[in-house]
Design a protein around this motif. Sequence first.
Motif, PDB file in Angstrom:
ATOM      1  N   ILE A   1      56.781  31.336  35.575  1.00  0.00           N
ATOM      2  CA  ILE A   1      55.748  31.978  36.396  1.00  0.00           C
ATOM      3  C   ILE A   1      56.009  33.482  36.495  1.00  0.00           C
ATOM      4  N   CYS A   2      57.264  33.856  36.703  1.00  0.00           N
ATOM      5  CA  CYS A   2      57.607  35.280  36.786  1.00  0.00           C
ATOM      6  C   CYS A   2      57.241  35.996  35.495  1.00  0.00           C
ATOM      7  N   SER A   3      57.493  35.357  34.358  1.00  0.00           N
ATOM      8  CA  SER A   3      57.151  35.945  33.065  1.00  0.00           C
ATOM      9  C   SER A   3      55.636  36.089  32.928  1.00  0.00           C
ATOM     10  N   MET A   4      54.908  35.075  33.368  1.00  0.00           N
ATOM     11  CA  MET A   4      53.458  35.105  33.298  1.00  0.00           C
ATOM     12  C   MET A   4      52.891  36.244  34.142  1.00  0.00           C
ATOM     13  N   LEU A   5      53.411  36.397  35.366  1.00  0.00           N
ATOM     14  CA  LEU A   5      52.933  37.451  36.252  1.00  0.00           C
ATOM     15  C   LEU A   5      53.257  38.831  35.688  1.00  0.00           C
ATOM     16  N   ALA A   6      54.441  38.954  35.076  1.00  0.00           N
ATOM     17  CA  ALA A   6      54.805  40.237  34.470  1.00  0.00           C
ATOM     18  C   ALA A   6      53.888  40.557  33.294  1.00  0.00           C
ATOM     19  N   GLN A   7      53.558  39.545  32.506  1.00  0.00           N
ATOM     20  CA  GLN A   7      52.664  39.747  31.363  1.00  0.00           C
ATOM     21  C   GLN A   7      51.264  40.153  31.832  1.00  0.00           C
ATOM     22  N   ALA A   8      50.825  39.556  32.938  1.00  0.00           N
ATOM     23  CA  ALA A   8      49.489  39.871  33.451  1.00  0.00           C
ATOM     24  C   ALA A   8      49.437  41.237  34.115  1.00  0.00           C
ATOM     25  N   ALA A   9      50.610  41.750  34.519  1.00  0.00           N
ATOM     26  CA  ALA A   9      50.701  43.073  35.152  1.00  0.00           C
ATOM     27  C   ALA A   9      49.713  43.218  36.309  1.00  0.00           C
ATOM     28  N   VAL A  10      49.686  42.204  37.190  1.00  0.00           N
ATOM     29  CA  VAL A  10      48.760  42.218  38.308  1.00  0.00           C
ATOM     30  C   VAL A  10      49.510  42.559  39.592  1.00  0.00           C
ATOM     31  N   ASP A  11      48.878  43.290  40.470  1.00  0.00           N
ATOM     32  CA  ASP A  11      49.488  43.693  41.734  1.00  0.00           C
ATOM     33  C   ASP A  11      49.532  42.507  42.694  1.00  0.00           C
ATOM     34  N   LYS A  12      50.710  42.257  43.278  1.00  0.00           N
ATOM     35  CA  LYS A  12      50.878  41.114  44.175  1.00  0.00           C
ATOM     36  C   LYS A  12      49.934  41.206  45.372  1.00  0.00           C
ATOM     37  N   GLY A  13      49.790  42.381  45.924  1.00  0.00           N
ATOM     38  CA  GLY A  13      48.901  42.544  47.067  1.00  0.00           C
ATOM     39  C   GLY A  13      47.460  42.222  46.723  1.00  0.00           C
ATOM     40  N   ARG A  14      47.076  42.511  45.494  1.00  0.00           N
ATOM     41  CA  ARG A  14      45.715  42.204  45.064  1.00  0.00           C
ATOM     42  C   ARG A  14      45.510  40.699  44.934  1.00  0.00           C
ATOM     43  N   LEU A  15      46.523  39.986  44.458  1.00  0.00           N
ATOM     44  CA  LEU A  15      46.391  38.542  44.299  1.00  0.00           C
ATOM     45  C   LEU A  15      46.097  37.844  45.618  1.00  0.00           C
ATOM     46  N   ASP A  16      46.681  38.345  46.708  1.00  0.00           N
ATOM     47  CA  ASP A  16      46.490  37.717  48.014  1.00  0.00           C
ATOM     48  C   ASP A  16      45.032  37.758  48.467  1.00  0.00           C
ATOM     49  N   GLN A  17      44.244  38.624  47.858  1.00  0.00           N
ATOM     50  CA  GLN A  17      42.834  38.758  48.247  1.00  0.00           C
ATOM     51  C   GLN A  17      41.884  38.079  47.272  1.00  0.00           C
ATOM     52  N   VAL A  18      42.431  37.446  46.239  1.00  0.00           N
ATOM     53  CA  VAL A  18      41.602  36.865  45.188  1.00  0.00           C
ATOM     54  C   VAL A  18      40.877  35.623  45.688  1.00  0.00           C
ATOM     55  N   ALA A  19      39.610  35.465  45.309  1.00  0.00           N
ATOM     56  CA  ALA A  19      38.840  34.270  45.646  1.00  0.00           C
ATOM     57  C   ALA A  19      39.400  33.069  44.891  1.00  0.00           C
ATOM     58  N   VAL A  20      39.491  31.923  45.597  1.00  0.00           N
ATOM     59  CA  VAL A  20      40.117  30.742  45.001  1.00  0.00           C
ATOM     60  C   VAL A  20      39.097  29.659  44.639  1.00  0.00           C
ATOM     61  N   GLU A  21      37.791  29.943  44.794  1.00  0.00           N
ATOM     62  CA  GLU A  21      36.763  28.951  44.498  1.00  0.00           C
ATOM     63  C   GLU A  21      36.795  28.436  43.060  1.00  0.00           C
ATOM     64  N   PRO A  22      37.229  29.243  42.062  1.00  0.00           N
ATOM     65  CA  PRO A  22      37.270  28.711  40.687  1.00  0.00           C
ATOM     66  C   PRO A  22      38.269  27.570  40.485  1.00  0.00           C
ATOM     67  N   LEU A  23      39.178  27.352  41.431  1.00  0.00           N
ATOM     68  CA  LEU A  23      40.228  26.350  41.253  1.00  0.00           C
ATOM     69  C   LEU A  23      39.690  24.967  41.592  1.00  0.00           C
ATOM     70  N   ILE A  24      39.244  24.253  40.578  1.00  0.00           N
ATOM     71  CA  ILE A  24      38.656  22.932  40.783  1.00  0.00           C
ATOM     72  C   ILE A  24      39.214  21.876  39.831  1.00  0.00           C
ATOM     73  N   ALA A  25      40.031  22.275  38.860  1.00  0.00           N
ATOM     74  CA  ALA A  25      40.567  21.323  37.885  1.00  0.00           C
ATOM     75  C   ALA A  25      41.477  20.314  38.596  1.00  0.00           C
ATOM     76  N   PRO A  26      41.518  19.064  38.131  1.00  0.00           N
ATOM     77  CA  PRO A  26      42.362  18.051  38.783  1.00  0.00           C
ATOM     78  C   PRO A  26      43.823  18.466  38.899  1.00  0.00           C
ATOM     79  N   THR A  27      44.369  19.095  37.856  1.00  0.00           N
ATOM     80  CA  THR A  27      45.772  19.513  37.924  1.00  0.00           C
ATOM     81  C   THR A  27      45.970  20.626  38.950  1.00  0.00           C
ATOM     82  N   GLU A  28      44.961  21.445  39.149  1.00  0.00           N
ATOM     83  CA  GLU A  28      45.041  22.505  40.164  1.00  0.00           C
ATOM     84  C   GLU A  28      45.011  21.913  41.567  1.00  0.00           C
ATOM     85  N   LEU A  29      44.131  20.958  41.769  1.00  0.00           N
ATOM     86  CA  LEU A  29      44.039  20.314  43.084  1.00  0.00           C
ATOM     87  C   LEU A  29      45.326  19.558  43.402  1.00  0.00           C
TER      88      LEU A  29
END
Length: 561
Positions: free
Chosen positions: A451-479
């Motif tokens: 996960i740490c490697s994935m986040l580093a590759q995505a180069a996304v700001d942690k503070g920004r992630l906390d504000q992200v909409a989660v409605e797209p998460l509907i896959a059975p494995t996600e639930l």
Amino acid sequence: MLPEQQQTLIASLARAVASILPDATPVILLERPKIAAHGDLATNVAMQLAKPARRNPRELAQAVIDALMADPVATGILASAEIAGPGFINFRLTVAARRAVLQAISVQGEGFGRAPRKQQKVLVEFVSANPTGPLHVGHARQAALGDALCRLFDASGSDVSREFYYNDAGNQINNLAISVQARARGIDPSAPDYPADGYRGEYIVDIAQDFLAKKTVAASDGEPVLANGDINDLDDIRRFAVTYLRREQDLDLQAFGLAFDHYYLESSLYTSGRVEETVNKLVASGHTYESEGALWLRTTELGTGDDKDRVMRKSEGGYTYFVPDVAYHVTKWQRGFTRAINIQGSDHHGTVARVRAGLQALGLGIPADYPAYVLHKMVKVVRGGEEVKISKRAGSYVTLRDLIDWVGRDAVRFFLIQRRADTEFVFDVDLARSKSEENPVYYIQYAHARICSMLAQAAVDKGRLDQVAVEPLIAPTELALMQRLAEFPALVIQAAQELSPHLIAFWLRDCASDFHAWYNAERVLVDDQGMRLARLRLADATRQVLANGLALLGVTAPERM
């Protein structure tokens, strides 16, 4: 389900029941069905109330469901409710209720899984090795179990203290002294004049050499001891040897990443007069008698389950070993520790009833189940398919330091915690060193690092992630993964209450498995920005909770593997 959601649902169930049976006082429990296909949660409240209410349990269950699903508070959490079997009610959560865990993790971070502070002082006594040799694999299991329990109590809101009780009085200490004296005189353990009950490990030679060299040693909580080098001064040899080995044990515990808050010496119970005072109070209580020149405690009359009365003071005048234990536990109570847990080997089973009986006889208001005990079975160490029994350092057993040197601190801690304490366990050195999914600690740490490697590759700001909409998460494995994360806070409380840190180890393995299943089923770094960020937020939440869970076991959460 998050704890606050569970409390909300329980309150809604209570209102539903009250609307049907106003005089009922149900105990409403929510449990996870054993078969996932049956739903997310279940309750037996209808079956519980059917007989006293003279109602058919399935009909009563349907009435409860009808009232519950008419409550908008409940339907904010529940997607459906249905009857199962003779009257169970199974619930399925809404997708929004599952996603709520991500906001809780964003807000709480490292505090996710931690309860508010409460006024309870807890003392956990563990390791408590005789200062006669290195810490062996049994002590290692105690160290892992005890430290994890302390972390769990702390996370559950208690004020917890770690205590190490040194058995620095008795025959074993005399055997240590005469063993060092013999090696200082050049007597080999194989020689006929070597002490019959002497210690034979190579560490005895090291102590003897340092004593002859007039070196100074100091344990973590004591004054330095300077050896006088006099081979005939057995008292000085004894003082030096005990302090030397206490220091060695300190170094072993430091290598394990473990520090104690208090060290308590058995000898201090005698020098302070506490043993004599305790015996006098037991005599005054009327629960003792003399027979055959010995002083006995009427343990069979004190309700602790002992099968026969026990000798306190032997005919020659010495006290049996449980007497100072009673005096010691009085000090725990007097120091304000309303809950005390002892972690010991299963060979201490016989002391449980005796210590508790002594405490009850004193009439101090101490609960009958004080202290609580976690009795662990021993560990077999296997390497290269064969059992390892000998350590060069100790002479006759595998040491804690051996395990750390072979597989590292993290693997030692996790492996010694991952089974119930009262079960026998085989510590497979080769498995603990392997980099495969069969190695549970590697499997969990790899999930965190991935996960740490994935986040580093995505180069996304942690503070920004906390504000992200989660409605797209509907896959059975996600639930499924979000439901797993939501279980964590309640599991921490359960593991502490049941003195079962292995539950955290099981959960971590399951959580890592859910993560890997999701990762393999759904691409995270997709082109769709909304989906990409939502999945990165789920990944980051999983990283946080894996780290929180590993920390409860004293295991690191590496960012790279």
